[in-house]
Every structure is written in C-alpha cells, then in structure tokens.
Design a protein around this motif. Sequence first.
Motif, PDB file in Angstrom:
ATOM      1  N   ASP A 149       0.935  -1.187   0.066  1.00  0.00           N
ATOM      2  CA  ASP A 149      -0.171  -0.053   0.156  1.00  0.00           C
ATOM      3  C   ASP A 149       0.893   1.423   0.203  1.00  0.00           C
ATOM      4  OD1 ASP A 149      -1.959  -1.642   0.196  1.00  0.00           O
ATOM      5  OD2 ASP A 149      -2.320  -1.359   2.554  1.00  0.00           O
ATOM      6  N   GLU A 150       0.891   2.222  -1.102  1.00  0.00           N
ATOM      7  CA  GLU A 150       1.412   3.288  -1.042  1.00  0.00           C
ATOM      8  C   GLU A 150       0.469   4.519  -0.644  1.00  0.00           C
ATOM      9  OE1 GLU A 150       4.556   5.730  -3.846  1.00  0.00           O
ATOM     10  OE2 GLU A 150       3.737   3.952  -4.659  1.00  0.00           O
ATOM     11  N   TYR A 151       0.843   5.303   0.326  1.00  0.00           N
ATOM     12  CA  TYR A 151       0.008   6.315   0.885  1.00  0.00           C
ATOM     13  C   TYR A 151       0.514   7.808   0.174  1.00  0.00           C
ATOM     14  CZ  TYR A 151      -2.258   3.027   3.601  1.00  0.00           C
ATOM     15  OH  TYR A 151      -3.045   1.930   4.283  1.00  0.00           O
ATOM     16  N   PHE A 152      -0.583   8.371   0.000  1.00  0.00           N
ATOM     17  CA  PHE A 152      -0.532   9.849  -0.749  1.00  0.00           C
ATOM     18  C   PHE A 152      -1.285  10.662   0.097  1.00  0.00           C
ATOM     19  CE2 PHE A 152       0.022   6.482  -3.858  1.00  0.00           C
ATOM     20  CZ  PHE A 152       0.978   6.909  -4.647  1.00  0.00           C
ATOM     21  N   THR A 153      -0.697  11.960  -0.168  1.00  0.00           N
ATOM     22  CA  THR A 153      -1.534  13.293   0.518  1.00  0.00           C
ATOM     23  C   THR A 153      -1.379  14.452  -0.497  1.00  0.00           C
ATOM     24  OG1 THR A 153      -1.907  14.452   2.534  1.00  0.00           O
ATOM     25  CG2 THR A 153       0.384  14.306   1.742  1.00  0.00           C
TER      26      THR A 153
ATOM     27  N   LEU B 179       5.423   3.749   2.111  1.00  0.00           N
ATOM     28  CA  LEU B 179       4.840   2.421   1.532  1.00  0.00           C
ATOM     29  C   LEU B 179       4.933   1.462   2.484  1.00  0.00           C
ATOM     30  CD1 LEU B 179       4.767   0.833  -1.012  1.00  0.00           C
ATOM     31  CD2 LEU B 179       7.079   0.695  -1.292  1.00  0.00           C
ATOM     32  N   ILE B 180       3.683   0.846   2.619  1.00  0.00           N
ATOM     33  CA  ILE B 180       3.549  -0.169   3.553  1.00  0.00           C
ATOM     34  C   ILE B 180       3.429  -1.495   3.127  1.00  0.00           C
ATOM     35  CG2 ILE B 180       2.080  -0.966   5.378  1.00  0.00           C
ATOM     36  CD1 ILE B 180       3.178   1.865   5.894  1.00  0.00           C
ATOM     37  N   HIS B 181       4.489  -2.433   3.423  1.00  0.00           N
ATOM     38  CA  HIS B 181       4.453  -3.791   2.886  1.00  0.00           C
ATOM     39  C   HIS B 181       4.022  -4.642   3.853  1.00  0.00           C
ATOM     40  CE1 HIS B 181       7.365  -6.628   0.650  1.00  0.00           C
ATOM     41  NE2 HIS B 181       6.048  -7.075   0.452  1.00  0.00           N
ATOM     42  N   LYS B 182       2.980  -5.527   3.605  1.00  0.00           N
ATOM     43  CA  LYS B 182       2.414  -6.492   4.694  1.00  0.00           C
ATOM     44  C   LYS B 182       2.451  -7.813   3.985  1.00  0.00           C
ATOM     45  CE  LYS B 182      -1.336  -3.850   4.146  1.00  0.00           C
ATOM     46  NZ  LYS B 182      -2.787  -3.354   4.395  1.00  0.00           N
TER      47      LYS B 182
ATOM     48  N   LYS C 106      -7.941 -12.164  10.301  1.00  0.00           N
ATOM     49  CA  LYS C 106      -6.691 -11.668   9.578  1.00  0.00           C
ATOM     50  C   LYS C 106      -5.568 -11.253  10.652  1.00  0.00           C
ATOM     51  CE  LYS C 106      -9.083 -10.168   5.387  1.00  0.00           C
ATOM     52  NZ  LYS C 106      -9.252  -8.976   4.564  1.00  0.00           N
ATOM     53  N   ASN C 107      -4.430 -11.896  10.565  1.00  0.00           N
ATOM     54  CA  ASN C 107      -3.196 -11.690  11.451  1.00  0.00           C
ATOM     55  C   ASN C 107      -2.109 -11.226  10.465  1.00  0.00           C
ATOM     56  OD1 ASN C 107      -2.173 -14.276  10.545  1.00  0.00           O
ATOM     57  ND2 ASN C 107      -2.612 -14.943  12.487  1.00  0.00           N
ATOM     58  N   ASP C 108      -1.554 -10.335  10.680  1.00  0.00           N
ATOM     59  CA  ASP C 108      -0.468  -9.642   9.833  1.00  0.00           C
ATOM     60  C   ASP C 108       0.866  -9.404  10.563  1.00  0.00           C
ATOM     61  OD1 ASP C 108      -2.777  -9.220   8.438  1.00  0.00           O
ATOM     62  OD2 ASP C 108      -2.890  -7.235   8.781  1.00  0.00           O
ATOM     63  N   LYS C 109       1.832  -9.501   9.513  1.00  0.00           N
ATOM     64  CA  LYS C 109       3.311  -8.925   9.907  1.00  0.00           C
ATOM     65  C   LYS C 109       3.314  -7.862   8.963  1.00  0.00           C
ATOM     66  CE  LYS C 109       8.126  -9.453  11.036  1.00  0.00           C
ATOM     67  NZ  LYS C 109       8.501  -8.452  10.268  1.00  0.00           N
ATOM     68  N   VAL C 110       3.673  -6.721   9.389  1.00  0.00           N
ATOM     69  CA  VAL C 110       3.776  -5.536   8.638  1.00  0.00           C
ATOM     70  C   VAL C 110       5.396  -4.980   8.563  1.00  0.00           C
ATOM     71  CG1 VAL C 110       3.156  -3.228   8.247  1.00  0.00           C
ATOM     72  CG2 VAL C 110       1.338  -4.672   9.043  1.00  0.00           C
ATOM     73  N   GLU C 111       5.954  -5.142   7.422  1.00  0.00           N
ATOM     74  CA  GLU C 111       7.305  -4.804   7.376  1.00  0.00           C
ATOM     75  C   GLU C 111       7.842  -3.535   8.233  1.00  0.00           C
ATOM     76  OE1 GLU C 111       9.921  -4.211   3.563  1.00  0.00           O
ATOM     77  OE2 GLU C 111       9.197  -6.158   3.673  1.00  0.00           O
ATOM     78  N   ASN C 112       8.680  -3.393   8.918  1.00  0.00           N
ATOM     79  CA  ASN C 112       9.269  -2.459   9.681  1.00  0.00           C
ATOM     80  C   ASN C 112       8.370  -1.840  10.855  1.00  0.00           C
ATOM     81  OD1 ASN C 112      11.550  -2.497   8.203  1.00  0.00           O
ATOM     82  ND2 ASN C 112      10.657  -1.311   6.757  1.00  0.00           N
ATOM     83  N   LEU C 113       7.140  -2.420  10.912  1.00  0.00           N
ATOM     84  CA  LEU C 113       6.018  -1.914  11.833  1.00  0.00           C
ATOM     85  C   LEU C 113       5.765  -3.048  12.951  1.00  0.00           C
ATOM     86  CD1 LEU C 113       3.782   0.195   9.797  1.00  0.00           C
ATOM     87  CD2 LEU C 113       5.702   0.881  10.991  1.00  0.00           C
ATOM     88  N   GLY C 114       5.755  -4.463  12.559  1.00  0.00           N
ATOM     89  CA  GLY C 114       5.644  -5.229  13.553  1.00  0.00           C
ATOM     90  C   GLY C 114       4.370  -6.031  13.515  1.00  0.00           C
ATOM     91  N   TYR C 115       3.954  -6.698  14.191  1.00  0.00           N
ATOM     92  CA  TYR C 115       2.700  -7.656  14.064  1.00  0.00           C
ATOM     93  C   TYR C 115       1.397  -7.085  14.505  1.00  0.00           C
ATOM     94  CZ  TYR C 115       6.234 -11.289  13.824  1.00  0.00           C
ATOM     95  OH  TYR C 115       7.312 -11.933  13.405  1.00  0.00           O
ATOM     96  N   PHE C 116       0.511  -7.599  13.714  1.00  0.00           N
ATOM     97  CA  PHE C 116      -0.964  -7.043  13.998  1.00  0.00           C
ATOM     98  C   PHE C 116      -1.967  -8.198  13.830  1.00  0.00           C
ATOM     99  CE2 PHE C 116       1.675  -3.466  12.631  1.00  0.00           C
ATOM    100  CZ  PHE C 116       0.893  -2.267  13.522  1.00  0.00           C
ATOM    101  N   ILE C 117      -3.004  -8.019  14.528  1.00  0.00           N
ATOM    102  CA  ILE C 117      -4.157  -9.023  13.925  1.00  0.00           C
ATOM    103  C   ILE C 117      -5.350  -8.178  13.718  1.00  0.00           C
ATOM    104  CG2 ILE C 117      -4.950  -9.129  16.451  1.00  0.00           C
ATOM    105  CD1 ILE C 117      -6.144 -11.841  15.556  1.00  0.00           C
TER     106      ILE C 117
END
Length: 181
Positions: A39-43, A113-116, A124-135
């Motif tokens: 996911d690439e974020y824009f503003t 740029l968020i890489h999951k 859904k449980n996730d590891k998000v690159e450089n941010l850690g683990y999430f569910i």
Amino acid sequence: MSNDVEIEIKIKINEEKFNELKKFFNSNATFVKEVEQKDEYFTSKFEDFTKEKYPYKWLSIRERGEKKILNYKHFYPEKEEIHLYCDEYEVNIDDIDRMKKIFNELNIISFALIHKNRNIYMYKNDKVENLGYFIEIEVKKIELDIEEERKLLDDEAKKLNLNLDDVDQRGYPFYFIRNQD
C-alpha cells in the motif's frame, strides 16, 4: 448499511502473541491463503492528511498481486482519537505509473509505502514490514448498527485474550509517519 463502510479493529501484538494466535488459528480455523500486499499512501500538498493530530483520511494505491486498487478511507468521528468506522471507496486501476503522473499533476505526493505479509484465516493476522505484528478482526457483512457491530469485534478480541487498550486507532500510515520522526 452501505457496502462502502468498513468496521474493523486492528491490534498491535508482539511476536510471541502472533505465534500463539497463529498456532490457535492453524488448529481452530480454516487457512485461506498467505498474501503479500503493498500500500502506497499519498497526501495532497493543499490538504495534508498527515498534519492532523488524529488523521482521519487516507488515500492509497494498493497492490494485491495483479490487482491494483485506488483506495480512499474517511474515518468517523473526524478529528477524534478513537474511530468507530470508516467510509471506504475503491476502484480498480490498470496503470499505477499513469495514476502517479496524474497525482503529480494534482500535487498529490507519496509519503509512505507499507508492505504486508498476511495470513488469512477466519480472522486476519499480519506482519507489517518495519512496523511489527498485527491482528485485524473485521465485519464482513454489516447486519447491525455500527456500535453493535463494533462491540461484537471487541468481544471476539477478548475471547482471543487480546488487550483492547492496544487497538490501533490510526492505521499503518500513521505508524510510518511516527517512525520517521
């Protein structure tokens, strides 16, 4: 209730809890698939979503394998620390580079740029690159009012021994911004 409404809770967890939950889901849920997501974020330079104390708007280009999606989320209540739900609008795009050229012409700039890597089960449980683990626990079909659906999500998190004090209210791009400071 509109199909453009998303109700979910996202909880940051440590690696030990992630492994515990993965073991639980492997035994008690149906494994659907593992996917890589970007996911690439824009503003906008004219309305910088990232400057809010509690950002409530996100614009992103999502890559889901061959599928490319323009995504916009608007969280409610606005400017509050805790969000209950969001309007979410998505449209498929076939050329990311051309979309970015349009954004450039409109002074819309990339900031994250968020890489999951996601393991998809009933939850859904996730590891998000450089941010850690999430569910993430998400309502797939909204049948009740927003507050009742949100309470059901909280109840599911409690059943999994998840700490509701750790519910993420900001989203992945907020963590990205905070890690840049």
